[in-house]
Design an enzyme around this catalytic site. Sequence first.
Site, mmCIF file in Angstrom:
data_model
loop_
_atom_site.group_PDB
_atom_site.id
_atom_site.type_symbol
_atom_site.label_atom_id
_atom_site.label_comp_id
_atom_site.label_asym_id
_atom_site.label_seq_id
_atom_site.Cartn_x
_atom_site.Cartn_y
_atom_site.Cartn_z
ATOM 1 N N GLN A 1 9.010 60.566 -18.212
ATOM 2 C CA GLN A 1 9.999 61.107 -17.175
ATOM 3 C C GLN A 1 9.711 62.734 -16.612
ATOM 4 O OE1 GLN A 1 12.302 58.528 -18.249
ATOM 5 N NE2 GLN A 1 13.558 60.486 -17.767
ATOM 6 N N HIS B 1 6.214 61.749 -21.060
ATOM 7 C CA HIS B 1 5.326 61.594 -19.309
ATOM 8 C C HIS B 1 5.644 60.811 -18.713
ATOM 9 C CE1 HIS B 1 1.437 62.721 -17.641
ATOM 10 N NE2 HIS B 1 1.146 61.558 -17.600
ATOM 11 N N HIS C 1 6.408 62.425 -14.264
ATOM 12 C CA HIS C 1 6.000 61.757 -13.191
ATOM 13 C C HIS C 1 7.247 61.081 -12.548
ATOM 14 C CE1 HIS C 1 1.488 61.492 -12.807
ATOM 15 N NE2 HIS C 1 1.415 61.337 -14.445
#
Length: 113
Positions: free
Chosen positions: A82, A80, A84
Amino acid sequence: MSTTTEEMQMLSFNIILHAGNARSHAMEAIALAKEYKFVEANKKIEQAEEEFNEAHHIQTDLLQKEANGEKNNITVILIHAQDHLMTAMTVKDLALEMIDMYKKMEAIEEANQ
Protein backbone atom coordinates in the site's frame (compact mmCIF):
# COMPACT_ATOMS: atom_id res chain seq x y z
CA MET A 1 -13.57 -17.87 2.86
CA SER A 2 -10.67 -15.66 3.87
CA THR A 3 -7.54 -15.00 1.87
CA THR A 4 -4.66 -17.16 3.04
CA THR A 5 -1.35 -15.63 4.07
CA GLU A 6 0.28 -17.06 0.97
CA GLU A 7 -2.43 -15.60 -1.28
CA MET A 8 -2.14 -12.24 0.47
CA GLN A 9 1.62 -12.24 -0.09
CA MET A 10 1.14 -12.89 -3.81
CA LEU A 11 -1.48 -10.14 -4.08
CA SER A 12 0.81 -7.79 -2.17
CA PHE A 13 3.78 -8.55 -4.42
CA ASN A 14 1.59 -7.90 -7.47
CA ILE A 15 0.57 -4.51 -6.06
CA ILE A 16 4.27 -3.74 -5.47
CA LEU A 17 5.13 -4.86 -9.01
CA HIS A 18 2.50 -2.70 -10.69
CA ALA A 19 3.08 0.27 -8.40
CA GLY A 20 6.82 0.07 -9.06
CA ASN A 21 6.25 -0.07 -12.80
CA ALA A 22 3.89 2.90 -12.59
CA ARG A 23 6.42 4.90 -10.58
CA SER A 24 9.16 4.10 -13.10
CA HIS A 25 6.98 5.21 -16.00
CA ALA A 26 6.13 8.46 -14.18
CA MET A 27 9.81 9.15 -13.52
CA GLU A 28 10.60 8.46 -17.18
CA ALA A 29 7.82 10.90 -18.12
CA ILE A 30 9.51 13.60 -16.06
CA ALA A 31 12.85 12.95 -17.76
CA LEU A 32 11.22 13.14 -21.19
CA ALA A 33 9.36 16.33 -20.32
CA LYS A 34 12.64 17.87 -19.19
CA GLU A 35 13.84 17.34 -22.77
CA TYR A 36 10.53 18.84 -24.04
CA LYS A 37 9.47 15.45 -25.46
CA PHE A 38 5.86 15.84 -24.41
CA VAL A 39 4.26 13.24 -26.69
CA GLU A 40 6.62 10.60 -25.30
CA ALA A 41 6.11 11.88 -21.74
CA ASN A 42 2.34 11.55 -22.13
CA LYS A 43 2.77 8.00 -23.41
CA LYS A 44 4.75 7.18 -20.26
CA ILE A 45 1.94 8.65 -18.15
CA GLU A 46 -0.52 6.44 -20.03
CA GLN A 47 1.66 3.41 -19.29
CA ALA A 48 1.76 4.45 -15.63
CA GLU A 49 -2.04 4.64 -15.61
CA GLU A 50 -2.28 1.12 -17.03
CA GLU A 51 -0.06 -0.15 -14.22
CA PHE A 52 -2.12 1.75 -11.64
CA ASN A 53 -5.27 0.16 -13.01
CA GLU A 54 -3.76 -3.28 -12.43
CA ALA A 55 -2.74 -2.41 -8.86
CA HIS A 56 -6.10 -0.78 -8.14
CA HIS A 57 -7.93 -3.85 -9.42
CA ILE A 58 -6.15 -5.99 -6.81
CA GLN A 59 -6.70 -3.40 -4.09
CA THR A 60 -10.39 -2.96 -4.94
CA ASP A 61 -10.95 -6.71 -4.91
CA LEU A 62 -9.46 -6.92 -1.42
CA LEU A 63 -11.61 -4.00 -0.24
CA GLN A 64 -14.78 -5.53 -1.67
CA LYS A 65 -14.09 -8.87 -0.05
CA GLU A 66 -13.54 -7.19 3.30
CA ALA A 67 -16.71 -5.11 2.88
CA ASN A 68 -18.58 -8.36 2.27
CA GLY A 69 -17.38 -9.74 5.61
CA GLU A 70 -14.33 -11.70 4.49
CA LYS A 71 -11.44 -11.46 6.90
CA ASN A 72 -8.23 -10.25 5.29
CA ASN A 73 -4.93 -11.41 6.64
CA ILE A 74 -3.21 -8.05 7.10
CA THR A 75 0.52 -8.52 6.77
CA VAL A 76 3.47 -6.18 6.82
CA ILE A 77 4.00 -6.94 3.12
CA LEU A 78 0.45 -5.71 2.38
CA ILE A 79 1.13 -2.50 4.29
CA HIS A 80 4.40 -2.17 2.36
CA ALA A 81 2.50 -2.71 -0.91
CA GLN A 82 0.00 0.00 0.00
CA ASP A 83 2.90 2.33 0.77
CA HIS A 84 4.43 1.62 -2.64
CA LEU A 85 1.11 2.30 -4.33
CA MET A 86 0.53 5.60 -2.55
CA THR A 87 4.10 6.75 -3.22
CA ALA A 88 3.78 5.87 -6.89
CA MET A 89 0.51 7.80 -7.09
CA THR A 90 2.22 10.84 -5.63
CA VAL A 91 5.09 10.57 -8.12
CA LYS A 92 2.57 10.38 -10.99
CA ASP A 93 0.71 13.45 -9.71
CA LEU A 94 3.98 15.35 -9.47
CA ALA A 95 4.98 14.15 -12.94
CA LEU A 96 1.79 15.63 -14.37
CA GLU A 97 2.54 18.95 -12.68
CA MET A 98 6.14 18.89 -13.91
CA ILE A 99 5.10 18.11 -17.48
CA ASP A 100 2.84 21.15 -17.37
CA MET A 101 5.67 23.24 -15.91
CA TYR A 102 8.09 22.13 -18.63
CA LYS A 103 5.51 22.98 -21.31
CA LYS A 104 5.30 26.49 -19.88
CA MET A 105 9.08 26.74 -19.72
CA GLU A 106 9.35 25.74 -23.37
CA ALA A 107 6.74 28.34 -24.34
CA ILE A 108 8.62 31.05 -22.41
CA GLU A 109 11.93 30.05 -24.01
CA GLU A 110 10.37 30.13 -27.48
CA ALA A 111 8.80 33.53 -26.80
CA ASN A 112 12.16 34.94 -25.72
CA GLN A 113 14.00 33.82 -28.86
